[in-house]
Each structure stands twice: as C-alpha cells, then as structure tokens.
Scaffold this active site. Structure first.
Site, PDB file in Angstrom:
ATOM      1  CB  SER A  60       3.991  -0.327  10.732  1.00 31.23           C
ATOM      2  OG  SER A  60       2.695   0.091  10.348  1.00 31.23           O
TER       3      SER A  60
ATOM      4  CE  LYS B 144       3.597  -4.507  11.699  1.00 28.63           C
ATOM      5  NZ  LYS B 144       2.640  -3.986  10.784  1.00 28.63           N
TER       6      LYS B 144
ATOM      7  CG  HIS C  81       8.362   0.341   6.169  1.00 25.55           C
ATOM      8  ND1 HIS C  81       8.607  -1.010   6.176  1.00 25.55           N
ATOM      9  CD2 HIS C  81       7.025   0.484   6.395  1.00 25.55           C
ATOM     10  CE1 HIS C  81       7.491  -1.653   6.425  1.00 25.55           C
ATOM     11  NE2 HIS C  81       6.506  -0.777   6.547  1.00 25.55           N
TER      12      HIS C  81
ATOM     13  CD  GLN D 158      -6.011  -3.782   2.747  1.00 27.62           C
ATOM     14  OE1 GLN D 158      -5.912  -4.276   1.640  1.00 27.62           O
ATOM     15  NE2 GLN D 158      -5.033  -3.850   3.636  1.00 27.62           N
TER      16      GLN D 158
ATOM     17  CB  VAL E 211      12.287  -5.326   8.484  1.00 27.48           C
ATOM     18  CG1 VAL E 211      13.407  -4.308   8.657  1.00 27.48           C
ATOM     19  CG2 VAL E 211      12.632  -6.347   7.416  1.00 27.48           C
TER      20      VAL E 211
ATOM     21  CG  HIS F 134       6.710  -1.884   2.337  1.00 30.29           C
ATOM     22  ND1 HIS F 134       6.672  -0.731   3.083  1.00 30.29           N
ATOM     23  CD2 HIS F 134       5.453  -2.398   2.380  1.00 30.29           C
ATOM     24  CE1 HIS F 134       5.443  -0.541   3.547  1.00 30.29           C
ATOM     25  NE2 HIS F 134       4.684  -1.544   3.147  1.00 30.29           N
TER      26      HIS F 134
ATOM     27  CG  MET G 254      -1.882  -1.223   1.175  1.00 32.81           C
ATOM     28  SD  MET G 254      -3.451  -0.950   1.995  1.00 32.81           S
ATOM     29  CE  MET G 254      -2.902  -0.629   3.654  1.00 32.81           C
TER      30      MET G 254
HETATM   31  P1  AMP Z   1       1.379  -2.953   3.478  1.00 29.64           P
HETATM   32  O1  AMP Z   1       1.915  -1.873   2.610  1.00 29.64           O
HETATM   33  O2  AMP Z   1       1.264  -2.577   4.913  1.00 29.64           O
HETATM   34  O3  AMP Z   1       0.112  -3.576   2.916  1.00 29.64           O
HETATM   35  O4  AMP Z   1       2.468  -4.124   3.465  1.00 29.64           O
HETATM   36  C1  AMP Z   1       2.866  -4.721   2.261  1.00 29.64           C
HETATM   37  C2  AMP Z   1       3.655  -5.959   2.555  1.00 29.64           C
HETATM   38  O5  AMP Z   1       4.820  -5.625   3.321  1.00 29.64           O
HETATM   39  C3  AMP Z   1       2.869  -6.991   3.390  1.00 29.64           C
HETATM   40  O6  AMP Z   1       3.158  -8.299   2.900  1.00 29.64           O
HETATM   41  C4  AMP Z   1       3.427  -6.775   4.761  1.00 29.64           C
HETATM   42  O7  AMP Z   1       3.329  -7.924   5.597  1.00 29.64           O
HETATM   43  C5  AMP Z   1       4.863  -6.442   4.475  1.00 29.64           C
HETATM   44  N1  AMP Z   1       5.462  -5.728   5.594  1.00 29.64           N
HETATM   45  C6  AMP Z   1       4.972  -4.623   6.218  1.00 29.64           C
HETATM   46  N2  AMP Z   1       5.762  -4.275   7.255  1.00 29.64           N
HETATM   47  C7  AMP Z   1       6.763  -5.190   7.301  1.00 29.64           C
HETATM   48  C8  AMP Z   1       7.895  -5.374   8.159  1.00 29.64           C
HETATM   49  N3  AMP Z   1       8.163  -4.560   9.178  1.00 29.64           N
HETATM   50  N4  AMP Z   1       8.710  -6.435   7.899  1.00 29.64           N
HETATM   51  C9  AMP Z   1       8.457  -7.287   6.874  1.00 29.64           C
HETATM   52  N5  AMP Z   1       7.406  -7.149   6.031  1.00 29.64           N
HETATM   53  C10 AMP Z   1       6.570  -6.117   6.244  1.00 29.64           C
END
Ligand code: AMP
Length: 283
Positions: free
Chosen positions: A182, A146, A31, A58, A173, A34, A27
């Site tokens: 996050s 995560k 960081h 979502q 991470v 990702h 999304m």
């Molecule tokens: P999001 O942008 O929050 O939807 O996350 C996109 C992807 O990155 C998802 O598969 C998350 O689980 C992964 N992700 C988010 N934060 C972390 C983190 N701190 N360490 C590893 N993967 C992450």
C-alpha cells in the site's frame, strides 16, 4: 510512453491508441501491487492507459490528503518499464473546477465497512471512476482485490450506468511477511511496520479456521479481534465476515464471503481482506 498533463492533451493522444484499451486508475506512489495491474493489462490489451491522480473527493477533511505520498517522476519510470502506453495526470482544478457539483453515489453497498467508517469516501471514488471511464473510454478496467469493497462498488457502477467495460480484479500483492502493499505503508515507523503484519495474520487465522471446518462467522470475527487485541499498536476500526454480494454480515459462512478488516496502526489506517472459500474470485 506518452504523458498527458491536461485533459485536452489526453483526448488528443487517446485517439491514437489501439483497441482493446486496458485502464488502470491509481493515486500514484506506485508499488508492485499497482504494477501487477499494469502488467496484467499489458498482457491482455492492445494498449494500456494509467491515471495518476490523488483524488481529493475520496478523502474526508480529517484524512491524509495533504500528506499522501507523491513521486511522479519515479511513477513514470516504473510505468514505462511496465509497458504503459499513455499516462494521464490531470491537474485537480481541471477535474474539479470551481463550482463542481455533480456526484455519483452507489447506494447500500457503500454503507458498510469502509463506507461505514468513511461516510463520503465511496461518493468520491464512484465519481472519479465514472469521470475517468468517460474520459478514457477503456474496454477493460483493472482494479486490485486489496480494495475489495471498491471493486464491488465499481462492478455495480459499471452495471448500473451501462458502461461497456470488462472489470478485471487482480490478486493482492504482498510483502514477504504478508503485509499487503500500500502507498500508505510509507507512513509506518519500524515498530509500526512490524505491528502491521497483524492484519494478514488475522486473516490467515480465519483461513485456518475455515480449512478446519469452522463456519460460524462470530467465532471467525472473534478470532480476528483476539489477535488484534494482542497487538498493542493496533486499533481496529472493524472486522467483518460478510456476504460477498451485498456485504451484510454473515452468521454462517455457507456461501462466498469477504473477510475484511481495517486497523489503525499509529496514524496510519490499513485495510486487508481475503475471500472464502480461498482461491475464489471477488467479482
Ligand atoms: P490506489 O493508488 O491506492 O488508489 O490503488 C490503485 C489500484 O491499485 C486499486 O485498484 C487498488 O486496489 C490497487 N492496489 C493497491 N494495492 C494493491 C496491492 N497490494 N495488490 C494489488 N492491487 C493493489
């Protein structure tokens, strides 16, 4: 790196990519968490596709969709540096056109934990992941531990809908003080940022108990509740020690378990988890 801002551009550019293609859905507001997924995909695949799409379905109406942090220019720079071949950032109205009516629901696994607290969340997740899988047609898909329940839901979706996609779940991470990275950490004030370490501290407490031979899940959940109660800015949504296959709460940790929690710190809702025994993979 190519950037497709429409679905039709993406379809045209997708045809040029070598197999196997690795796919990282995000999304945005990227960081190192990702980027660890992107780097892993780069190391393991002939081509790397990343989606940047803040998926409205979502988010519940009372959640942070309007405030969700965005910075596409910065994201594109980071993705190029990490070795991405193709980015897709489709406009919301092309993903969910007027009259959109088709939803993917993964049952049972989505009733607990995040799904218990956010009842429509996983319907949105499963739907966008299925739509992106259909569009991208990757050989491999990279998700983060995560969001452990999300990874388990995606594993079930892949199996139940016969997607020929290998799921790779990558380790969480963390910041140097243990806070899981996050996009939502950007909401935290300095005081809240300090308080937010209570999530990782609670999980570490359970890991220590486990290493010392504790197997009683209630004592583990209580240990997390105690630490959370000692942090005035923390309002827990749930703490859980669950069977990693079906996410039912355990009495005794006599099999692989997911230890997880969701906590509100101010207006920010944070989640984190670890797997027991430590070092085990989630999916
Ligand atoms: P999001 O942008 O929050 O939807 O996350 C996109 C992807 O990155 C998802 O598969 C998350 O689980 C992964 N992700 C988010 N934060 C972390 C983190 N701190 N360490 C590893 N993967 C992450």
């Amino acid at each position: 790196m190519k950037v497709a801002k429409t679905i039709s551009d993406f379809r045209r550019l997708r045809g040029e990519l070598a197999a196997p293609a690795g796919f990282v859905p995000t999304m945005g507001f990227l960081h190192d968490g990702h980027l660890s997924l992107v780097r892993r995909a780069r190391a393991e695949c002939a081509s790397v596709v990343v989606s940047v799409f803040v998926n409205p379905s979502q988010f519940a109406p009372n959640e942070d969709l309007a405030d969700y942090p965005r910075d596409l220019d910065r994201d594109l720079t980071l993705l190029e540096e990490a070795g991405t071949d193709l980015v897709v950032t489709p406009p919301t109205e092309s993903v969910y056109p007027e009259g959109y009516d088709t939803w993917v629901t993964v049952e049972r696994l989505t009733e607990r934990l995040e799904g218990g607290d956010r009842p429509t969340h996983f319907r949105g997740v499963a739907t966008i992941v299925a739509k992106l899988f259909n569009l991208v047609r990757p050989e491999r898909a990279y998700f983060g531990q995560k969001d452990a329940q999300q990874a388990l839901v995606v594993r079930r979706l892949i199996r139940d809908l016969n997607y020929d996609i290998d799921l790779v779940v990558c380790p969480t991470v963390r910041e140097p003080d243990g806070l899981a990275m996050s996009s939502r950490n950007a909401y935290l004030s300095p005081e809240e940022r300090a308080a937010a370490t209570v999530l990782h501290r609670s999980l570490q407490r359970v890991e220590t108990l486990y290493a010392d031979g504790e197997r009683d899940a209630d004592r583990m959940r209580n240990a997390m509740r105690e630490l959370l109660a000692a942090e005035p800015l923390a309002r827990p949504a749930y703490v859980s020690v669950a069977d990693i296959e079906d996410l039912t709460e355990l009495d005794t940790v006599d099999r692989k378990a997911l230890v997880s929690l969701a906590v509100r710190i101010g207006r920010t809702r944070l989640i984190d988890n670890v797997v027991l025994p430590p070092g085990e993979e989630i999916a």
